[in-house]
Design a protein around this motif. Structure first.
Motif, PDB file in Angstrom:
ATOM      1  N   ALA A 243      35.669  42.049  34.207  1.00  0.00           N
ATOM      2  CA  ALA A 243      35.417  40.725  34.493  1.00  0.00           C
ATOM      3  C   ALA A 243      34.980  40.519  36.038  1.00  0.00           C
ATOM      4  O   ALA A 243      35.802  39.750  36.859  1.00  0.00           O
ATOM      5  CB  ALA A 243      36.580  39.955  34.118  1.00  0.00           C
ATOM      6  N   ARG A 244      33.913  41.031  36.520  1.00  0.00           N
ATOM      7  CA  ARG A 244      33.626  40.802  37.789  1.00  0.00           C
ATOM      8  C   ARG A 244      32.936  39.450  38.196  1.00  0.00           C
ATOM      9  O   ARG A 244      32.746  38.962  39.336  1.00  0.00           O
ATOM     10  CB  ARG A 244      32.777  41.760  38.269  1.00  0.00           C
ATOM     11  N   GLY A 245      32.629  38.600  36.893  1.00  0.00           N
ATOM     12  CA  GLY A 245      32.360  37.244  37.215  1.00  0.00           C
ATOM     13  C   GLY A 245      33.529  36.283  37.225  1.00  0.00           C
ATOM     14  O   GLY A 245      33.438  35.003  37.366  1.00  0.00           O
ATOM     15  N   GLY A 246      34.613  36.837  36.993  1.00  0.00           N
ATOM     16  CA  GLY A 246      35.814  36.031  37.150  1.00  0.00           C
ATOM     17  C   GLY A 246      36.777  35.950  35.874  1.00  0.00           C
ATOM     18  O   GLY A 246      36.226  36.322  34.665  1.00  0.00           O
ATOM     19  N   VAL A 247      37.896  35.693  35.938  1.00  0.00           N
ATOM     20  CA  VAL A 247      38.932  35.251  34.961  1.00  0.00           C
ATOM     21  C   VAL A 247      39.380  33.876  34.772  1.00  0.00           C
ATOM     22  O   VAL A 247      39.591  33.376  35.888  1.00  0.00           O
ATOM     23  CB  VAL A 247      40.094  36.262  34.866  1.00  0.00           C
ATOM     24  N   TYR A 248      39.075  33.078  33.684  1.00  0.00           N
ATOM     25  CA  TYR A 248      39.517  31.718  33.858  1.00  0.00           C
ATOM     26  C   TYR A 248      40.546  31.610  32.697  1.00  0.00           C
ATOM     27  O   TYR A 248      40.639  32.198  31.462  1.00  0.00           O
ATOM     28  CB  TYR A 248      38.373  31.069  33.289  1.00  0.00           C
ATOM     29  N   LEU A 249      41.687  30.844  33.118  1.00  0.00           N
ATOM     30  CA  LEU A 249      42.794  30.322  32.173  1.00  0.00           C
ATOM     31  C   LEU A 249      42.289  28.915  31.786  1.00  0.00           C
ATOM     32  O   LEU A 249      42.442  27.950  32.347  1.00  0.00           O
ATOM     33  CB  LEU A 249      44.407  30.467  32.810  1.00  0.00           C
ATOM     34  N   ALA A 250      42.573  28.732  30.487  1.00  0.00           N
ATOM     35  CA  ALA A 250      42.335  27.563  29.791  1.00  0.00           C
ATOM     36  C   ALA A 250      43.785  27.388  28.971  1.00  0.00           C
ATOM     37  O   ALA A 250      44.687  28.008  28.888  1.00  0.00           O
ATOM     38  CB  ALA A 250      41.134  27.818  28.652  1.00  0.00           C
ATOM     39  N   GLY A 251      43.599  26.298  28.178  1.00  0.00           N
ATOM     40  CA  GLY A 251      44.718  25.897  27.248  1.00  0.00           C
ATOM     41  C   GLY A 251      45.595  24.839  28.067  1.00  0.00           C
ATOM     42  O   GLY A 251      45.777  25.068  29.502  1.00  0.00           O
ATOM     43  N   GLY A 252      46.520  24.262  27.448  1.00  0.00           N
ATOM     44  CA  GLY A 252      47.372  23.057  28.027  1.00  0.00           C
ATOM     45  C   GLY A 252      48.663  23.743  28.554  1.00  0.00           C
ATOM     46  O   GLY A 252      49.200  23.056  29.475  1.00  0.00           O
ATOM     47  N   ILE A 253      49.072  24.603  28.383  1.00  0.00           N
ATOM     48  CA  ILE A 253      50.511  25.282  28.790  1.00  0.00           C
ATOM     49  C   ILE A 253      50.056  25.296  30.509  1.00  0.00           C
ATOM     50  O   ILE A 253      50.895  24.885  31.103  1.00  0.00           O
ATOM     51  CB  ILE A 253      51.091  26.687  28.324  1.00  0.00           C
ATOM     52  N   ALA A 254      49.031  26.373  30.710  1.00  0.00           N
ATOM     53  CA  ALA A 254      49.078  26.449  32.287  1.00  0.00           C
ATOM     54  C   ALA A 254      48.561  25.136  33.067  1.00  0.00           C
ATOM     55  O   ALA A 254      48.963  24.959  34.145  1.00  0.00           O
ATOM     56  CB  ALA A 254      47.617  27.450  32.479  1.00  0.00           C
ATOM     57  N   ALA A 255      47.715  24.403  32.194  1.00  0.00           N
ATOM     58  CA  ALA A 255      47.064  23.134  33.157  1.00  0.00           C
ATOM     59  C   ALA A 255      48.360  22.222  33.301  1.00  0.00           C
ATOM     60  O   ALA A 255      48.155  21.399  34.447  1.00  0.00           O
ATOM     61  CB  ALA A 255      46.021  22.642  32.417  1.00  0.00           C
ATOM     62  N   LYS A 256      49.368  22.102  32.588  1.00  0.00           N
ATOM     63  CA  LYS A 256      50.359  21.249  32.521  1.00  0.00           C
ATOM     64  C   LYS A 256      51.469  21.736  33.325  1.00  0.00           C
ATOM     65  O   LYS A 256      52.737  20.979  33.802  1.00  0.00           O
ATOM     66  CB  LYS A 256      50.882  20.777  31.140  1.00  0.00           C
ATOM     67  N   ASN A 257      51.552  23.066  33.700  1.00  0.00           N
ATOM     68  CA  ASN A 257      52.533  23.477  34.641  1.00  0.00           C
ATOM     69  C   ASN A 257      52.068  24.419  35.816  1.00  0.00           C
ATOM     70  O   ASN A 257      52.351  25.521  35.834  1.00  0.00           O
ATOM     71  CB  ASN A 257      53.389  24.432  33.582  1.00  0.00           C
ATOM     72  N   ILE A 258      51.207  23.900  36.366  1.00  0.00           N
ATOM     73  CA  ILE A 258      50.556  24.420  37.484  1.00  0.00           C
ATOM     74  C   ILE A 258      51.347  25.322  38.513  1.00  0.00           C
ATOM     75  O   ILE A 258      51.095  26.510  38.904  1.00  0.00           O
ATOM     76  CB  ILE A 258      49.502  23.551  38.186  1.00  0.00           C
ATOM     77  N   LEU A 271      47.713  41.988  38.640  1.00  0.00           N
ATOM     78  CA  LEU A 271      47.254  43.135  39.478  1.00  0.00           C
ATOM     79  C   LEU A 271      48.222  44.469  39.031  1.00  0.00           C
ATOM     80  O   LEU A 271      47.752  45.817  39.500  1.00  0.00           O
ATOM     81  CB  LEU A 271      47.567  42.787  40.864  1.00  0.00           C
ATOM     82  N   ARG A 272      49.384  44.428  38.514  1.00  0.00           N
ATOM     83  CA  ARG A 272      50.085  45.424  38.256  1.00  0.00           C
ATOM     84  C   ARG A 272      49.564  46.547  37.327  1.00  0.00           C
ATOM     85  O   ARG A 272      50.110  46.840  36.171  1.00  0.00           O
ATOM     86  CB  ARG A 272      51.423  44.990  37.540  1.00  0.00           C
ATOM     87  N   LYS A 273      48.515  46.983  37.664  1.00  0.00           N
ATOM     88  CA  LYS A 273      47.892  48.060  36.814  1.00  0.00           C
ATOM     89  C   LYS A 273      47.575  49.416  37.574  1.00  0.00           C
ATOM     90  O   LYS A 273      46.582  50.231  37.088  1.00  0.00           O
ATOM     91  CB  LYS A 273      46.508  47.499  36.348  1.00  0.00           C
ATOM     92  N   GLY A 274      48.590  49.849  38.122  1.00  0.00           N
ATOM     93  CA  GLY A 274      48.490  51.181  38.789  1.00  0.00           C
ATOM     94  C   GLY A 274      47.434  51.361  39.775  1.00  0.00           C
ATOM     95  O   GLY A 274      47.061  50.872  40.406  1.00  0.00           O
ATOM     96  N   ARG A 275      46.566  52.274  39.435  1.00  0.00           N
ATOM     97  CA  ARG A 275      45.390  52.856  40.096  1.00  0.00           C
ATOM     98  C   ARG A 275      44.353  51.947  40.051  1.00  0.00           C
ATOM     99  O   ARG A 275      43.422  52.093  40.836  1.00  0.00           O
ATOM    100  CB  ARG A 275      44.891  54.381  39.402  1.00  0.00           C
ATOM    101  N   PHE A 276      44.351  50.893  38.928  1.00  0.00           N
ATOM    102  CA  PHE A 276      43.222  50.016  39.146  1.00  0.00           C
ATOM    103  C   PHE A 276      43.445  48.736  39.685  1.00  0.00           C
ATOM    104  O   PHE A 276      42.557  47.915  39.535  1.00  0.00           O
ATOM    105  CB  PHE A 276      42.757  49.860  37.732  1.00  0.00           C
ATOM    106  N   LYS A 277      44.639  48.832  40.378  1.00  0.00           N
ATOM    107  CA  LYS A 277      44.939  47.621  41.225  1.00  0.00           C
ATOM    108  C   LYS A 277      44.029  47.047  41.974  1.00  0.00           C
ATOM    109  O   LYS A 277      43.686  45.684  42.039  1.00  0.00           O
ATOM    110  CB  LYS A 277      46.269  47.774  41.967  1.00  0.00           C
ATOM    111  N   GLU A 278      43.340  47.874  42.872  1.00  0.00           N
ATOM    112  CA  GLU A 278      42.197  47.367  43.861  1.00  0.00           C
ATOM    113  C   GLU A 278      40.901  46.926  43.240  1.00  0.00           C
ATOM    114  O   GLU A 278      40.274  46.021  43.475  1.00  0.00           O
ATOM    115  CB  GLU A 278      41.876  48.661  44.794  1.00  0.00           C
ATOM    116  N   MET A 279      40.697  47.636  41.974  1.00  0.00           N
ATOM    117  CA  MET A 279      39.602  47.128  41.192  1.00  0.00           C
ATOM    118  C   MET A 279      39.800  45.489  40.562  1.00  0.00           C
ATOM    119  O   MET A 279      39.011  44.552  40.867  1.00  0.00           O
ATOM    120  CB  MET A 279      39.164  47.850  40.046  1.00  0.00           C
ATOM    121  N   LEU A 280      41.097  45.269  40.244  1.00  0.00           N
ATOM    122  CA  LEU A 280      41.410  44.070  39.848  1.00  0.00           C
ATOM    123  C   LEU A 280      41.513  42.924  40.832  1.00  0.00           C
ATOM    124  O   LEU A 280      41.181  41.634  40.615  1.00  0.00           O
ATOM    125  CB  LEU A 280      42.828  43.984  38.978  1.00  0.00           C
TER     126      LEU A 280
END
Length: 314
Positions: A243-258, A271-280
Motif C-alpha cells: 500500500a504505497r498509496g497509503g493506509v486509511y482508517l475508517a469506522g467510528g471507533i478510531a474517529a471518536k477516540n483520536i 511497523l512491528r514487522k521485523g525485516r520489513f519495518k523500513e518498507m512499512l
C-alpha cells in the motif's frame, strides 16, 4: 445531469441530490422512522427535482445481484424495482464499506488526521480498514483512468497474536468461538471481547471507550490492546497489497477516540514487522474524520453509471 447518492444504515440515512457536481439538497433521516426505504425516498423527493439520471445507495448489509437487506432493519431493496417506482434510469446498490473505499481518493487534506507521514506514491495501491460494528477491509487500485475498488473479507481471516497477553486472549476466545478472526478482536465486538477477557465483565464499546478516556486502568488497558491489534492487522494488510498509496482508517471507533491513535502506539504496532519495518515506514497512514466519505463514494458510483466522464485524481 442530476444524481442521487445515499448512505443507508440501521440508525441513520443520509441522502444527497447533486446537479452538475453541486449538492443542491442533503437530508438526514432516522432510518427506523420509516417502514420501508421506498417511504423514505418518497419523503426525500419532496425536495429533489426530477428527472434523476442515476442513483447509488450504499447499504449497511449484504448486497447481491441488485438486492440488499439492511442490517438491523426490515428493509429489502431491489435496484430494478426502485428504478421503476421512482423513474430513475440507473440505480446501483453497493455495500457501505465499498462506498467508503471508493470515496477515499476523493478526500481532502482537511478530512483526515495523519498518523504517519511516510512517502505517498500517486496511483499506487491504497489500503482501507474500518473497525466499527465489524471490521471492513478493501483495496483501491488505479486502473488506468479511474480508481477501482477490490473488496475483501480479510476481517474474517485468522487472528494472529503479537505477544503473550494477546496469545492468552486468543486461547480464551477459542474456547468460546469455533474460529477467532481479526474481527473478533478488532471491531466493536472485539473491544467487548478484550474487556471481558481482562475483567470477566461485559460492557459495550461506548462504555469501554468512556472508561479509557477517563483514565480507568482496565479500560485503558483494553483500549490499548485494541489499538495494538488494529495496528498489527493494518501492517499485515499494507504488506499484502504493498500500500504505497497509503493506509486509511475508517469506522467510528478510531474517529471518536483520536487520542489513542495519535500517541504513536498504533504506528509502532503497524511497523512491528521485523525485516520489513523500513518498507512499512514509507507508507503513509491517515485516520478519516469525514463522516460523509461513504456518501462521496456513492456519488462517485452514481456519476459513473450516469455515463459521466470519470473523475481524475492524482
Amino acid at each position: 445531469m442530476r444524481i442521487i447518492a445515499g448512505d443507508i444504515g440501521g440508525t441513520k440515512t443520509l441522502l444527497r441530490c447533486i446537479e452538475d457536481s453541486k449538492v443542491v439538497l442533503e437530508q438526514r433521516f432516522e432510518s427506523g422512522s420509516f417502514a420501508t426505504f421506498d417511504h423514505l425516498l418518497t419523503e426525500f423527493f419532496k425536495g429533489c427535482d426530477r428527472p434523476v439520471d442515476a442513483a447509488c445507495f450504499a447499504v449497511a448489509g449484504p448486497v447481491l445481484e441488485g438486492r440488499a437487506e439492511v442490517t438491523n432493519l426490515k428493509w429489502s431493496m431491489d435496484s430494478l424495482a426502485l428504478a421503476k417506482a421512482f423513474d430513475i434510469r440507473e440505480i446501483a446498490l453497493i455495500n457501505d464499506f465499498y462506498a467508503v473505499a471508493l470515496g477515499v481518493p476523493l478526500l481532502r487534506e482537511a478530512d483526515t488526521i495523519p498518523l504517519h507521514a511516510g512517502k505517498r506514491r500517486p496511483r499506487e495501491p491504497i489500503a482501507i480498514l474500518g473497525a466499527g460494528t465489524g471490521l471492513g477491509e478493501a483495496v483501491v487500485i488505479w486502473s488506468g483512468d479511474e480508481w477501482s475498488v477490490v473488496p475483501g473479507e480479510g476481517g474474517h481471516a485468522d487472528f494472529g497474536p503479537q505477544d503473550e497477553i494477546q496469545t492468552k486472549l486468543l486461547l480464551a476466545l477459542l474456547r468460546r468461538y469455533e474460529h477467532v478472526s481479526w474481527e473478533r478482536v478488532c471491531s466493536g465486538i472485539g473491544l467487548e471481547n478484550i474487556y471481558a477477557f481482562l475483567t470477566g465483565k461485559e460492557a459495550d464499546p461506548a462504555r469501554i471507550a468512556s472508561l479509557a478516556q477517563s483514565g480507568d486502568p482496565i479500560g485503558m488497558q483494553a483500549f490499548e490492546m485494541f489499538v495494538d491489534i488494529y495496528g498489527a492487522e493494518a501492517g499485515n494488510m499494507a504488506l499484502r497489497v504493498l500500500a504505497r498509496g497509503g493506509v486509511y482508517l475508517a469506522g467510528g471507533i478510531a474517529a471518536k477516540n483520536i487520542n489513542f491513535f495519535t500517541d504513536g502506539r498504533f504506528v509502532e504496532a503497524f511497523l512491528r514487522k521485523g525485516r520489513f519495518k523500513e518498507m512499512l515506514r514509507e507508507m503513509p497512514i491517515d485516520l478519516i474524520t469525514d463522516e460523509t466519505v461513504g456518501l462521496r463514494g456513492a456519488a462517485e458510483m452514481a456519476r459513473r453509471i450516469a455515463s459521466l466522464k470519470p473523475a481524475q485524481w492524482d
